[in-house]
Scaffold this motif. Sequence first.
Motif, PDB file in Angstrom:
ATOM      1  N   PHE A  44       0.848  -1.195   0.000  1.00 45.43           N
ATOM      2  CA  PHE A  44       0.000   0.000   0.000  1.00 45.43           C
ATOM      3  C   PHE A  44       0.887   1.251   0.000  1.00 45.43           C
ATOM      4  O   PHE A  44       0.646   2.190  -0.754  1.00 45.43           O
ATOM      5  CB  PHE A  44      -0.923   0.035   1.229  1.00 45.43           C
ATOM      6  CG  PHE A  44      -2.305  -0.484   0.983  1.00 45.43           C
ATOM      7  CD1 PHE A  44      -3.242   0.275   0.280  1.00 45.43           C
ATOM      8  CD2 PHE A  44      -2.686  -1.725   1.456  1.00 45.43           C
ATOM      9  CE1 PHE A  44      -4.524  -0.191   0.065  1.00 45.43           C
ATOM     10  CE2 PHE A  44      -3.974  -2.212   1.247  1.00 45.43           C
ATOM     11  CZ  PHE A  44      -4.897  -1.443   0.547  1.00 45.43           C
ATOM     12  N   THR A  63      -7.387  -7.546   3.894  1.00 49.37           N
ATOM     13  CA  THR A  63      -7.721  -6.180   3.488  1.00 49.37           C
ATOM     14  C   THR A  63      -7.795  -5.285   4.728  1.00 49.37           C
ATOM     15  O   THR A  63      -8.016  -5.769   5.837  1.00 49.37           O
ATOM     16  CB  THR A  63      -9.074  -6.133   2.759  1.00 49.37           C
ATOM     17  OG1 THR A  63     -10.089  -6.572   3.662  1.00 49.37           O
ATOM     18  CG2 THR A  63      -9.070  -6.993   1.509  1.00 49.37           C
ATOM     19  N   PRO A  64      -7.624  -3.985   4.525  1.00 53.18           N
ATOM     20  CA  PRO A  64      -7.822  -3.056   5.640  1.00 53.18           C
ATOM     21  C   PRO A  64      -9.282  -3.107   6.081  1.00 53.18           C
ATOM     22  O   PRO A  64     -10.145  -3.481   5.285  1.00 53.18           O
ATOM     23  CB  PRO A  64      -7.502  -1.688   5.032  1.00 53.18           C
ATOM     24  CG  PRO A  64      -6.672  -1.980   3.826  1.00 53.18           C
ATOM     25  CD  PRO A  64      -7.157  -3.315   3.320  1.00 53.18           C
ATOM     26  N   ALA A  73       1.677   0.287   6.397  1.00 48.60           N
ATOM     27  CA  ALA A  73       1.116   1.198   5.387  1.00 48.60           C
ATOM     28  C   ALA A  73       1.255   2.658   5.802  1.00 48.60           C
ATOM     29  O   ALA A  73       1.307   3.544   4.943  1.00 48.60           O
ATOM     30  CB  ALA A  73      -0.346   0.863   5.128  1.00 48.60           C
ATOM     31  N   GLN A  77      -3.142   3.171   3.176  1.00 47.70           N
ATOM     32  CA  GLN A  77      -4.376   2.434   2.888  1.00 47.70           C
ATOM     33  C   GLN A  77      -5.566   3.383   2.794  1.00 47.70           C
ATOM     34  O   GLN A  77      -6.597   3.031   2.236  1.00 47.70           O
ATOM     35  CB  GLN A  77      -4.608   1.332   3.933  1.00 47.70           C
ATOM     36  CG  GLN A  77      -5.088   1.815   5.283  1.00 47.70           C
ATOM     37  CD  GLN A  77      -4.005   2.385   6.186  1.00 47.70           C
ATOM     38  OE1 GLN A  77      -2.851   2.499   5.801  1.00 47.70           O
ATOM     39  NE2 GLN A  77      -4.388   2.743   7.403  1.00 47.70           N
TER      40      GLN A  77
END
Length: 179
Positions: A44, A63-64, A73, A77
Amino acid sequence: MSFRKLTGDEMNRLSPELSDNSPRHPVYLMLHNIRSMWNVGSMFRTADAAGVEKMIITGYTATPPRREIEKTALGAQECVKWEYSADPVEAVGRLKAEGVRICGLEIAERSRPYTAATMADFPLCLIVGNEVQGIDDELLAHCDEVFEIPQYGTKHSLNVAVAAGIALFELVRVVRGGM
């Protein structure tokens, strides 16, 4: 001669709000079956620095929002456009329908050096795969091209986030040279 680091203000950083509407390079980054959330976060951050159009997260890649992703990140993100698709082949089909060339980053038969990309290759989606297994054969079969980073050591292996960074910045160099 001496050097001084620039401050954040001197770097002309975009705010997350302004970055939403800023021009992006015609490069997508697909993460497929990435095991490490720290690698996801690192990619990211690299995707933000490279100004990619979007990240596509597929398979079992996390995933975030996740603390582990956010740790590496460092807020990227929130700035990088991303989407999740369980099926990478379906995501590749959508991208191809939009005229995006699909390029794996893998050591494979008939691969070409990552430095051989030309403006004719864009827009493109760079696919990176699992840290141990790489890009699986089913997904590799849907690639229009495969780029390879030459390896000179004994392992013939780079960390996936490092490899993505090397390739992304070369692709951005090609795009910016063609602008």
